[in-house]
Design a protein around this motif. Structure first.
Motif: not given
Length: 494
Positions: A386-393, A400-413
């Motif tokens: 998931v991608k992260l964004s940074f927002e100032k408190d 603060n780090m927050k997940e970017v909604k809808g940015s999830e993706y799957e990879v093999k590992a």
């Protein structure tokens, strides 16, 4: 200053790195030093500044600028240029117990603060240091020099990483009887099993340890203090105890599916490779292998890079390196002027190798793992990123780090290596000795000294300060040795 115009006459020339195709076929160091004459010219480039920031070790802008050991850099650069290698080695050893280590693994804080680097290319301080110390070994200057008089005082050093070795070396020079306890099967701690051979071949460590043994330091391996030998026994046998146990608690990743088979801490992965390399030449089945696997390395620091370089040599199928923070700029920002440490993007050897082998830089920024995916047998087969964004408190001003909604993706590992840093000292050690710890679980010391809350017990290195650099661990070990000597003798000349 041997050649006042040296910095104008000679261009910076570094030790040549072997090509990626050459070096990934083995686990050896992969830089070819310059010739002696060419390295002397590099020594001539030193301006011997009126204010040598290279050796300052000051905290500027929240980070260390210059050498934490306060190495006498302009002096031995000049001696290198003049060819006075024995004197250069003595000046180098005056402030640094292990130049053979720092000239290989230190990120060269000295060079980032070099005045030549303010408007051009810095002096090759680390390569100069390497030439001095290796010439000293070749010419026989680096030889045992046991103390002529013994004090009768006994000191136990727990842990044989850079801080423990530095403390032991200093106190032995003073004439005290020093015993170093190491829970692993080989001496060196982080140097032996935390840093890959490509950066520090292990015979280099053994070469220095053998000198220390001849000088009178005793080493006991496979001894886990607090388990194999009690604290009571140690206190009965020794006048002082120094804890140099490192910051051994790896930071974990709390994500769904963490229990999947195929997820390891980076330190365990690196140790398994080095141990198998030394024990049996990497016989298959005796180490955690990345061969033929899709690998995710979580963490963008030096340890993460070491994992990438090791996986390339194993023959990984693919490598992805996750970094939670945004990519740093390629050049200094206006608010990050010289001689501050440059907060810029660095491409290290492992990333360089992965980019050439797989066709692109393995790093993905502002990304973390949201879920580990298992197959029906519980083995790791993939991960959801998931991608992260940074927002100032607005209240605290913190980012603060927050997940970017809808940015999830799957990879093999099939293999995940967690290189997310360390949390501090291990609780079984601090409980055994009865030492207080701070909020980060580092061993707490009194009034910014090295003395712990336990009587006659001191601490140095990462277990006291948190995860840091080899060069800073050496400095902390030296400073601790001075305190211990003062407490024993009433004065100190360390």
């Amino acid at each position: 200053m041997g050649k006042p115009t040296g910095f104008m006459e000679y261009e910076r020339e570094e030790a040549r790195a072997f090509s990626v195709k050459e070096r990934i076929n083995n686990y050896n160091e992969f830089h070819e030093p310059l010739s002696l004459d060419e390295q002397k010219k590099q020594g001539a480039r030193c301006m011997e500044c009126g204010v040598p920031f290279c050796q300052s070790g000051l905290n500027i802008g929240g980070m260390i600028s210059g050498c934490p050991l306060n190495n006498l850099i302009p002096e031995w650069n000049d001696l290198l240029f003049r060819g006075s290698f024995e004197q250069a080695y003595q000046r180098l050893r005056l402030t640094n117990n292990f130049p053979e280590f720092t000239s290989r693994v230190c990120p060269a804080l000295c060079e980032k603060a070099c005045t030549c680097g303010a408007n051009g290319d810095a002096v090759t301080v680390r390569n100069n240091e390497y030439m001095i110390v290796e010439t000293a070994y070749a010419e026989g200057f680096a030889k045992p020099n046991p103390p002529k008089v013994r004090t009768g005082k006994k000191i136990a050093v727990i842990g044989s990483g850079p801080s423990g070795l530095a403390a032991a070396d200093q106190l032995n020079r003073r004439g005290h009887n020093v015993t170093v306890f190491e829970r692993s099967d080989r001496v060196g701690g982080l140097l032996m099993y935390g840093i890959p051979n490509m950066k520090l071949e292990k015979q280099i460590i053994e070469r220095r340890i053998n000198i220390m043994k001849e000088e009178g330091v005793e080493f006991k391996t496979n001894v886990n203090v607090g388990k194999d030998i009690s604290v009571k026994e140690l206190k009965e046998q020794f006048d002082r105890i120094i804890l140099c146990c490192g910051a051994s608690n790896p930071r974990d990743i709390n994500a769904k599916g963490r229990e999947a088979d195929g997820i390891y801490f980076a330190v365990d992965f690196l140790k398994s490779t080095t141990k198998a390399l030394l024990d049996n030449g990497l016989k298959d089945g005796t180490f955690i292998s990345a061969k033929g696997k899709n690998v995710i390395v979580i963490g963008g620091g030096d340890t993460g890079n070491d994992c990438v370089g090791t996986c390339v040599r194993h023959g990984a199928k693919s490598i992805l390196q996750l970094e939670m923070m945004p990519k740093l700029p390629d050049t200094r920002a206006e608010n990050n002027p010289w001689p501050q440490w440059p907060r810029v993007c660095k491409t290290d050897y492992g990333q360089e190798e992965a980019a050439e082998v797989f066709g692109s830089d393995p790093r993905v920024y502002q990304t973390t793992v949201k879920e580990f995916i298992k197959d029906k047998n519980g083995k790791l087969k993939g991960a959801v990123l998931v991608k992260l964004s940074f927002e100032k408190d607005k209240k605290t001003g913190r980012m603060n780090m927050k997940e970017v909604k809808g940015s999830e993706y799957e990879v093999k590992a099939e293999l995940v290596l967690i290189a997310a840093g360390f949390l501090g000292s291990e609780s079984y050690v601090t409980k055994a000795f009865g030492t207080n710890v701070d909020g980060r679980t580092n061993i707490a010391c009194k009034n910014d000294s090295h003395l712990t809350s336990a009587e006659n017990v001191y601490a140095a290195g990462d277990c006291r300060s948190g995860q840091s650099l080899v060069v800073r661990a050496i400095r902390d070990g030296r400073d601790c040795a001075r305190e211990v000597d003062l407490s024993l003798m009433g004065y100190t000349n360390l």
